[in-house]
Design an enzyme around this catalytic site. Structure first.
Site, PDB file in Angstrom:
ATOM      1  CG  ASN A 115      10.510  -0.836   5.302  1.00  0.00           C
ATOM      2  OD1 ASN A 115      10.816  -1.807   5.998  1.00  0.00           O
ATOM      3  ND2 ASN A 115       9.828  -0.950   4.164  1.00  0.00           N
ATOM      4  CE  LYS A 137      12.145  -1.485   1.556  1.00  0.00           C
ATOM      5  NZ  LYS A 137      12.019  -1.229   0.127  1.00  0.00           N
ATOM      6  CG  HIS A 140       6.346  -2.131   2.003  1.00  0.00           C
ATOM      7  ND1 HIS A 140       6.900  -2.716   0.890  1.00  0.00           N
ATOM      8  CD2 HIS A 140       7.024  -0.981   2.217  1.00  0.00           C
ATOM      9  CE1 HIS A 140       7.892  -1.929   0.465  1.00  0.00           C
ATOM     10  NE2 HIS A 140       7.980  -0.878   1.243  1.00  0.00           N
ATOM     11  CD  GLU A 188       9.997  -4.080  -0.647  1.00  0.00           C
ATOM     12  OE1 GLU A 188      10.233  -4.382   0.532  1.00  0.00           O
ATOM     13  OE2 GLU A 188      10.594  -3.166  -1.248  1.00  0.00           O
ATOM     14  CD  GLU A 191       6.666   3.240   0.843  1.00  0.00           C
ATOM     15  OE1 GLU A 191       7.738   3.745   1.178  1.00  0.00           O
ATOM     16  OE2 GLU A 191       6.443   2.018   0.901  1.00  0.00           O
ATOM     17  N   GLY A 197      13.088   1.482  -4.154  1.00  0.00           N
ATOM     18  CA  GLY A 197      14.332   0.746  -4.363  1.00  0.00           C
ATOM     19  C   GLY A 197      14.902   0.875  -5.767  1.00  0.00           C
ATOM     20  CB  SER A 206      14.237   6.368  -4.519  1.00  0.00           C
ATOM     21  OG  SER A 206      14.230   5.036  -5.017  1.00  0.00           O
TER      22      SER A 206
END
Ligand code: PGA
Length: 252
Positions: A9, A11, A95, A97, A167, A173, A213
């Protein structure tokens, strides 16, 4: 019997020209490593370049979001049909985010999943708890609820084109990874939720990735777990070496 899927991904990283260079570098590095499917989910404007640069290789291309309406007055949005036509085969939906920064809800996650499946895309559906939820001991309830709401009105046949990515938000991150045991346990909880919805056989056949991560150092251990069928990789998917090392771990 379940497919292992290693997906990157990107991003909001990489221009089209950087995408071409990356794919040309990566393709020979992962050639023939076919014990897992290899996917890179890139920014919308990079998709065409990525598709062209990976033609004839074992790398598949995906998007990072999709709108749920087929067309219309939705300024700035991209439809599933547009993604299909430009050559994307996968799309990430839900996701964290997008849930956190762009107001994505379980309802819109469900609508986007349905639209993507109807267009023939494979969905990488993200679920995961925030830190406070893990600390309060409600991780299982959170991921079960997210999974069930996201999959409302989706058939067992359609589920064959759904990959779930577990996730934990606190691991994304941050350099903090779930332990292999935590990843295995929570992927197992998601599998039980799928069994409740679709039966044991379908649940056993569904790919459930871990993301948060994951990198070249911890991938082998995470992927060794029974319920972890691959990874959704952010930061480490921007580096051909690190991403290849994760693909290698999935091929060991
Ligand atoms: P990360 O991102 O690997 O950089 O933690 C994972 C993701 O957001 O999918």
């Amino acid at each position: 019997m379940r497919k292992t899927v290693i997906a990157g991904n990107w991003k909001m990283n990489m221009t089209p020209s950087a995408t071409r260079t990356f794919m040309e570098t990566l393709a020979p590095m992962v050639k023939g490593k076919d014990k897992c499917d290899i996917v890179l989910c890139v920014p919308f404007v990079d998709i065409a370049t990525a598709v062209e640069a990976t033609r004839g290789t074992n790398i598949k291309i995906g998007a990072q979001n999709v709108h749920f309406e087929p067309k219309g007055a939705y300024t700035g949005e991209i439809s599933a049909e547009m993604l299909k036509e430009v050559g994307a085969e996968y799309v990430i939906v839900g996701h964290s985010e997008r849930r956190t920064y762009f107001g994505e809800t379980d309802t819109t996650v469900n609508l986007r999943t349905k639209a993507a499946l109807a267009a023939g895309l494979t969905v990488i559906l993200c679920v995961g708890e925030v830190k406070e939820q893990r600390l309060s001991g409600i991780t299982d309830e959170v991921v079960t609820m997210q999974t069930k709401l996201a999959l409302a009105d989706i058939s067992a046949e359609e589920l064959k084109r759904v990959i779930i990515a577990y996730e934990p938000v606190w691991a994304i991150g941050t350099g903090l990874t779930a332990t292999p045991e935590q990843a295995d346990e929570t992927c197992g909880v998601i599998r039980r939720a799928l069994a409740g919805l679709y039966g044991e056989e379908v649940a056993e056949a569904t790919t459930i990735q871990y993301g948060g991560s994951m990198n070249d150092k911890n991938a082998a251990q995470l992927l060794s777990k029974t319920n972890v069928d691959g990874g959704l990789i952010g930061g480490a998917s921007l580096k051909p070496d690190a991403f290849t090392a994760i693909v290698d771990a999935a091929n060991a």
